[in-house]
Design a protein around this motif. Structure first.
Motif, PDB file in Angstrom:
ATOM      1  N   GLN A 299     -46.958 -42.490 -45.957  1.00 29.57           N
ATOM      2  CA  GLN A 299     -47.609 -42.647 -44.663  1.00 29.57           C
ATOM      3  C   GLN A 299     -48.196 -41.324 -44.177  1.00 29.57           C
ATOM      4  O   GLN A 299     -49.322 -41.276 -43.665  1.00 29.57           O
ATOM      5  N   ILE A 300     -47.433 -40.246 -44.365  1.00 30.14           N
ATOM      6  CA  ILE A 300     -47.880 -38.936 -43.893  1.00 30.14           C
ATOM      7  C   ILE A 300     -49.107 -38.471 -44.670  1.00 30.14           C
ATOM      8  O   ILE A 300     -50.097 -37.996 -44.086  1.00 30.14           O
ATOM      9  N   VAL A 301     -49.062 -38.605 -45.995  1.00 31.21           N
ATOM     10  CA  VAL A 301     -50.190 -38.180 -46.823  1.00 31.21           C
ATOM     11  C   VAL A 301     -51.444 -38.974 -46.472  1.00 31.21           C
ATOM     12  O   VAL A 301     -52.547 -38.421 -46.362  1.00 31.21           O
ATOM     13  N   GLU A 302     -51.273 -40.286 -46.281  1.00 30.98           N
ATOM     14  CA  GLU A 302     -52.420 -41.131 -45.952  1.00 30.98           C
ATOM     15  C   GLU A 302     -52.988 -40.780 -44.581  1.00 30.98           C
ATOM     16  O   GLU A 302     -54.202 -40.663 -44.402  1.00 30.98           O
ATOM     17  N   ARG A 303     -52.118 -40.620 -43.586  1.00 29.90           N
ATOM     18  CA  ARG A 303     -52.567 -40.302 -42.235  1.00 29.90           C
ATOM     19  C   ARG A 303     -53.281 -38.952 -42.210  1.00 29.90           C
ATOM     20  O   ARG A 303     -54.327 -38.796 -41.570  1.00 29.90           O
ATOM     21  N   ALA A 304     -52.717 -37.959 -42.921  1.00 32.09           N
ATOM     22  CA  ALA A 304     -53.350 -36.640 -42.966  1.00 32.09           C
ATOM     23  C   ALA A 304     -54.708 -36.714 -43.649  1.00 32.09           C
ATOM     24  O   ALA A 304     -55.664 -36.042 -43.244  1.00 32.09           O
ATOM     25  N   GLY A 305     -54.799 -37.546 -44.687  1.00 32.39           N
ATOM     26  CA  GLY A 305     -56.069 -37.693 -45.392  1.00 32.39           C
ATOM     27  C   GLY A 305     -57.177 -38.196 -44.489  1.00 32.39           C
ATOM     28  O   GLY A 305     -58.334 -37.791 -44.626  1.00 32.39           O
ATOM     29  N   ARG A 306     -56.811 -39.080 -43.550  1.00 36.52           N
ATOM     30  CA  ARG A 306     -57.813 -39.577 -42.611  1.00 36.52           C
ATOM     31  C   ARG A 306     -58.306 -38.474 -41.675  1.00 36.52           C
ATOM     32  O   ARG A 306     -59.364 -38.596 -41.068  1.00 36.52           O
ATOM     33  N   GLU A 307     -57.517 -37.396 -41.575  1.00 39.10           N
ATOM     34  CA  GLU A 307     -57.921 -36.248 -40.755  1.00 39.10           C
ATOM     35  C   GLU A 307     -58.491 -35.114 -41.623  1.00 39.10           C
ATOM     36  O   GLU A 307     -58.597 -33.977 -41.177  1.00 39.10           O
ATOM     37  N   LYS A 308     -58.804 -35.458 -42.864  1.00 38.22           N
ATOM     38  CA  LYS A 308     -59.392 -34.490 -43.802  1.00 38.22           C
ATOM     39  C   LYS A 308     -58.433 -33.345 -44.126  1.00 38.22           C
ATOM     40  O   LYS A 308     -58.853 -32.229 -44.396  1.00 38.22           O
ATOM     41  N   LEU A 309     -57.140 -33.655 -44.097  1.00 35.48           N
ATOM     42  CA  LEU A 309     -56.117 -32.675 -44.440  1.00 35.48           C
ATOM     43  C   LEU A 309     -55.424 -33.091 -45.734  1.00 35.48           C
ATOM     44  O   LEU A 309     -55.150 -34.275 -45.935  1.00 35.48           O
ATOM     45  N   THR A 310     -55.131 -32.123 -46.568  1.00 35.33           N
ATOM     46  CA  THR A 310     -54.343 -32.368 -47.772  1.00 35.33           C
ATOM     47  C   THR A 310     -52.936 -31.844 -47.522  1.00 35.33           C
ATOM     48  O   THR A 310     -52.714 -30.633 -47.468  1.00 35.33           O
ATOM     49  N   VAL A 311     -52.011 -32.764 -47.338  1.00 30.65           N
ATOM     50  CA  VAL A 311     -50.629 -32.384 -47.054  1.00 30.65           C
ATOM     51  C   VAL A 311     -49.812 -32.536 -48.332  1.00 30.65           C
ATOM     52  O   VAL A 311     -49.785 -33.616 -48.920  1.00 30.65           O
ATOM     53  N   PRO A 312     -49.152 -31.472 -48.786  1.00 27.74           N
ATOM     54  CA  PRO A 312     -48.363 -31.579 -50.019  1.00 27.74           C
ATOM     55  C   PRO A 312     -47.168 -32.505 -49.842  1.00 27.74           C
ATOM     56  O   PRO A 312     -46.580 -32.581 -48.759  1.00 27.74           O
ATOM     57  N   GLU A 313     -46.815 -33.203 -50.909  1.00 30.36           N
ATOM     58  CA  GLU A 313     -45.636 -34.068 -50.866  1.00 30.36           C
ATOM     59  C   GLU A 313     -44.347 -33.254 -50.943  1.00 30.36           C
ATOM     60  O   GLU A 313     -43.289 -33.725 -50.521  1.00 30.36           O
ATOM     61  N   ASP A 314     -44.422 -32.056 -51.490  1.00 32.44           N
ATOM     62  CA  ASP A 314     -43.261 -31.169 -51.572  1.00 32.44           C
ATOM     63  C   ASP A 314     -42.862 -30.732 -50.163  1.00 32.44           C
ATOM     64  O   ASP A 314     -43.645 -30.108 -49.439  1.00 32.44           O
ATOM     65  N   VAL A 315     -41.631 -31.051 -49.770  1.00 39.48           N
ATOM     66  CA  VAL A 315     -41.177 -30.762 -48.406  1.00 39.48           C
ATOM     67  C   VAL A 315     -41.223 -29.271 -48.113  1.00 39.48           C
ATOM     68  O   VAL A 315     -41.676 -28.850 -47.037  1.00 39.48           O
ATOM     69  N   VAL A 316     -40.754 -28.446 -49.046  1.00 42.57           N
ATOM     70  CA  VAL A 316     -40.667 -27.008 -48.814  1.00 42.57           C
ATOM     71  C   VAL A 316     -42.036 -26.408 -48.517  1.00 42.57           C
ATOM     72  O   VAL A 316     -42.160 -25.488 -47.709  1.00 42.57           O
ATOM     73  N   GLU A 317     -43.074 -26.929 -49.141  1.00 46.64           N
ATOM     74  CA  GLU A 317     -44.411 -26.383 -48.941  1.00 46.64           C
ATOM     75  C   GLU A 317     -44.961 -26.687 -47.552  1.00 46.64           C
ATOM     76  O   GLU A 317     -45.987 -26.136 -47.158  1.00 46.64           O
ATOM     77  N   ARG A 318     -44.290 -27.540 -46.814  1.00 48.55           N
ATOM     78  CA  ARG A 318     -44.738 -27.863 -45.458  1.00 48.55           C
ATOM     79  C   ARG A 318     -43.982 -27.074 -44.398  1.00 48.55           C
ATOM     80  O   ARG A 318     -44.203 -27.265 -43.197  1.00 48.55           O
ATOM     81  N   THR A 319     -43.078 -26.192 -44.823  1.00 46.81           N
ATOM     82  CA  THR A 319     -42.299 -25.397 -43.872  1.00 46.81           C
ATOM     83  C   THR A 319     -42.681 -23.925 -43.986  1.00 46.81           C
ATOM     84  O   THR A 319     -43.004 -23.434 -45.064  1.00 46.81           O
TER      85      THR A 319
END
Length: 327
Positions: A299-319
């Motif tokens: 859900q997070i990856v899809e929602r971010a994609g709609r905002e033209k953001l690439t969010v990594p699935e790796d949790v650590v890379e988001r902190t």
């Protein structure tokens, strides 16, 4: 004539994963111990004054995201009411919020650290957040491991590599064995080996470690925790000017600013005193070995994609963290 076969399935077998709103960044403005609060209002003002320029740096990072829209940034603060309670919410929280305001900062969300550990009083039959995350740990076996070490669910210790072998009870077996150092899994050149204590069972009940509760806190801010598909630790609006005299009478997570962007975010940034650096290293070791809800991640990856953001699935890379000198 044959009867058509019918298949029945419990709807609860496939729980629907509740979707959450997301900010671009969850900015933590600090995490202090009760001993810090005991030093008074001026100590808190100094803290927030030191935090402010670094908070602006984090805001500048979020402003550069390629969303095309104004960045959504929510601020939060975690209160340590788990390890000690030297004061009451009625006495402490107005001083805390006033100090942040004097330094030019606004705390949108206020969380109690005990909320990351204890069972939801409305659902006493369900495990607490820390216990639920503990059951989602999947240890990364280091190369050459033989399973001699008991699992983390029994020991309460989690590592990022291979421990040094334990001395055997028989001297004859040790005669030909040479000492071996611990080793970090995936080390670049040299190892930085970490062995993290997640809890202890001294006393009448289990006490979770600061590092493990901080890992639960990060997962909550990233919107990755669910209970049968339902969101957990959701913000409770708090528009009253006073606070109760008992910490347990206060919801685990308060939304203090009615106009605040969402609590959960694609990325987190925490501005912390340098004394928390080893704790946050341990947090990253934990996060690397938590099996998060795949539907929530999707859900997070899809929602971010709609905002033209690439969010990594790796949790650590988001902190991320900022450790200002002298904080």
């Amino acid at each position: 004539m044959t009867e058509a076969a019918a298949a029945f399935r419990e709807t609860s077998a496939d729980p629907v994963t509740e979707a959450l709103p997301f900010s671009h960044l969850s900015l933590e403005l600090g995490h202090l111990y009760m001993e810090d609060f005991a030093e008074g209002a001026e100590r808190l003002v100094r803290h927030f004054t030191a935090v402010r320029p670094w908070a602006e740096t984090a805001r500048a990072w979020a402003a550069a995201l390629p969303t095309g829209n104004r960045p959504r940034i929510s601020t939060c603060f975690l209160i340590d009411d788990y390890f000690s309670r030297l004061s009451t919410p009625a006495e402490l929280l107005p001083t805390l919020l006033g100090a942040a305001e004097r330094a030019g900062l606004t705390i949108d969300y206020l969380a109690r650290e005990s909320g990351c550990a204890l069972t939801d009083p409305l659902r006493p039959d369900r495990p607490g957040l820390a216990d639920a995350v503990m059951h989602r740990l999947v240890e990364s076996p280091p190369p050459g491991s033989n399973g001699f070490r008991p699992p983390v669910s029994r020991t309460g210790w989690l590592t990022n590599g291979r421990r040094a072998p334990t001395r055997r009870t028989s001297a004859a077996l040790d005669a030909d064995g040479a000492w071996q150092p611990p080793g970090e899994t995936g080390a670049r050149g040299h190892s930085v080996f970490v062995d993290v204590e997640l809890w202890d069972d001294v006393g009448e009940q289990r006490t979770w470690s600061c590092a493990f509760l901080a890992a639960v806190w990060q997962l909550t801010r990233l919107g990755l925790l669910r209970d049968d598909g339902r969101a957990v630790l959701t913000p409770v609006p708090w528009e009253q000017r006073t606070f109760p005299a008992d910490w347990d009478a206060l919801p685990p997570l308060l939304r203090l600013n009615p106009a605040a962007p969402p609590f959960t975010a694609y990325y987190t940034c925490s501005v912390l005193p340098t004394r928390f650096l080893p704790v946050e290293h341990a947090v990253r070791v934990v996060l690397e070995q938590v099996h998060v809800d795949a539907h929530a991640v999707g859900q997070i990856v899809e929602r971010a994609g709609r905002e033209k953001l690439t969010v990594p699935e790796d949790v650590v890379e988001r902190t991320s963290y900022l450790f200002p000198p002298g904080l």
